[in-house]
Design an enzyme around this catalytic site. Structure first.
Site, mmCIF file in Angstrom:
data_model
loop_
_atom_site.group_PDB
_atom_site.id
_atom_site.type_symbol
_atom_site.label_atom_id
_atom_site.label_comp_id
_atom_site.label_asym_id
_atom_site.label_seq_id
_atom_site.Cartn_x
_atom_site.Cartn_y
_atom_site.Cartn_z
ATOM 1 C CG HIS A 284 -2.036 0.967 1.195
ATOM 2 N ND1 HIS A 284 -2.358 1.730 0.093
ATOM 3 C CD2 HIS A 284 -2.918 1.375 2.177
ATOM 4 C CE1 HIS A 284 -3.371 2.531 0.383
ATOM 5 N NE2 HIS A 284 -3.717 2.343 1.645
ATOM 6 C CG HIS A 335 -4.010 1.773 -9.407
ATOM 7 N ND1 HIS A 335 -5.382 1.832 -9.281
ATOM 8 C CD2 HIS A 335 -3.492 2.403 -8.324
ATOM 9 C CE1 HIS A 335 -5.678 2.478 -8.152
ATOM 10 N NE2 HIS A 335 -4.556 2.834 -7.564
ATOM 11 C CG ASP A 395 3.292 4.366 -5.052
ATOM 12 O OD1 ASP A 395 3.332 5.333 -4.274
ATOM 13 O OD2 ASP A 395 2.481 3.439 -4.935
#
Length: 459
Positions: A284, A335, A395
């Site tokens: 996460h 994702h 990210d």
């Protein structure tokens, strides 16, 4: 028997017991995956097509990555909405006006409406005034031991319960007071914790800078971490990152954790500490550290950063579990919802290019963009026959952006929490004040066969 001999014998017994128990645990936790289909269990609360099981309704955030019809899922460019407003529209308006926007988005998420100029100024002033820590909290942070700031943040949030005169009050006004309190305190707690860690583990001088009322949340974080050594573009980029990570719907793991715990009517601090624990996980919020480590590895092991063939060859080796950490993963790619694109990654990449020019790191930026493109292509070729589309997620660039700003890795994930505290509080408030609330309690089917109890003498 001497004390040392006794201690050694206790240690040996402990080690033997742990081994026996863990071996038994391995057998007790083994399940046939076919049973999940047999019992129609939605593993990970996911449907067969990969979408999330619908467990609630929200008016706060919406994450869109595909269109669903009777024919199945159709990938579309990703969209993120805050209270029904496209985040792209928010960001481009702020960039045009050269304004910082995290506070504005925080007001929007918490209240459901955009503030006018006076409301925004009052909101920003209140947050800045509340940012300094109480003396007891400051002293406690200095005495804390631990090398993980996420754990320190969680412990400090739990301690805030003690100093709150009405910690268990779940009235709307008290929930909003606690939301603003947490939003204002997170930057200072993270900054203090970082400097304490830096002093305790690296032997560095401990610089404690107090927040300033004339600075935004992003600027104050940079000031408390780095002093005056940051640029206007540093602040704008950090502000954008905070804005883009403020909320991501109710289904992401940490927000769902906050909603689950809030449904029990527990106090705000316990619920937010649970969210922090969830966000810390490498699957996460901790994913940004995994991406940063992977990109460092690629920069070291790929000799020619502009050689597409060399990059492709190495990426295929990663997918084949032959190099790097041999997990078969390319971190920052893919994702749960976004398919064709992650709008947050696209927006962040635009400012990342400007920042790379300012910092003289355009060669690295070009390399990252090439790795991004080749990773998506490699995944598509490697998974031939699959209909799944993948794109980079936020990210992929966030770690590089943090590094260019001069943010230490120890606070990469805490900064995610600093942004997401707004979404967590908004979802908690919605969960508790909604008139049709029910405690969240999904079902589990037991597959353990019944068996008789055996008297201890007969075992």
């Amino acid at each position: 028997m001497s004390y040392d001999s006794f201690s050694e014998e206790c240690a040996a017994i402990k080690e033997h017991l742990i081994y026996d128990l863990s071996d038994a645990m391995r057998e007790a936790t083994t399940m046939d995956l076919d049973l999940f289909k047999q019992y129609n269990v939605k593993r990970g609360l996911r449907n067969e097509d990969g979408t999330g099981v619908l467990v609630g309704l929200t008016r706060i955030g919406n994450v869109v990555g595909y269109q669903k019809s009777d024919a199945g899922l159709t990938p579309i460019p990703g969209k993120l909405f805050y209270r029904g407003i496209d985040v792209n529209d928010i960001v481009y308006a702020l960039l045009k006006e050269k304004r910082l926007g995290f506070e504005e988005v925080s007001y929007l998420l918490l209240s459901g409406k955009l503030p006018n100029k006076q409301q925004l100024e009052e909101f920003k002033s209140l947050i800045a005034q509340e940012m300094p820590l109480e003396k007891k909290t400051r002293l406690h942070l200095i005495d804390l031991e631990g090398s993980d700031i996420m754990n320190i943040l969680a412990r400090t949030v739990l301690e805030m319960y003690i100093y709150d005169k009405n910690p268990n009050d779940v009235s709307q006004s008290n929930l909003m007071r606690q939301s603003l309190y947490l939003l204002s305190k997170f930057p200072t707690v993270i900054s203090y914790a970082y400097h304490v860690l830096r002093h305790a583990y690296n032997g560095r001088t401990m610089h404690i800078r107090h927040p300033r009322e004339d600075l935004s949340i992003a600027e104050n974080l940079l000031f408390m971490i780095k002093g005056e050594e940051y640029t206007e573009l540093d602040a704008r980029t950090l502000d954008l990152l905070l804005l883009l990570q403020a909320d991501h719907g109710g289904g992401n793991n940490s927000t769902f954790t906050v909603r689950v715990t809030s449904s029990t009517m527990t106090d705000t601090y316990s619920s937010i500490a649970a969210g922090i624990g969830s966000l810390k996980g490498p699957l996460h919020g901790g994913a940004n550290l995994m991406v940063a480590d992977m990109l460092d590895h690629l920069k070291e092991n790929i000799k020619k950063w502009d050689d597409q063939e060399e990059i492709d060859a190495y990426l295929y080796q990663m997918l084949n579990k032959e190099v790097y950490n041999k997990t078969g993963l390319i971190y920052g790619i893919g994702h749960a919802v976004y398919t064709i694109s992650d709008p947050r990654a696209i927006l962040l990449k635009e400012l990342a290019r400007d920042l790379a020019k300012e910092k003289g790191r355009t060669e690295e930026m070009d390399f990252l963009e090439l790795v991004e493109a080749r990773s998506i292509e490699a995944f598509s070729n490697f998974k031939k026959g699959t209909k799944k589309r993948v794109s980079s997620n936020i990210d992929f660039y966030s770690g590089f952006v943090y590094d260019m700003i001069g943010i230490p890795k120890e606070i990469f994930t805490p900064l995610f929490a600093m942004a997401r505290i707004v979404g967590w509080c908004a979802h908690r408030n919605e969960e508790i004040t909604f008139a049709g609330k029910r405690i969240i309690r999904p079902g589990y089917s037991s597959i353990a066969p019944e068996k008789p109890y055996i008297e201890i003498q007969s075992r």
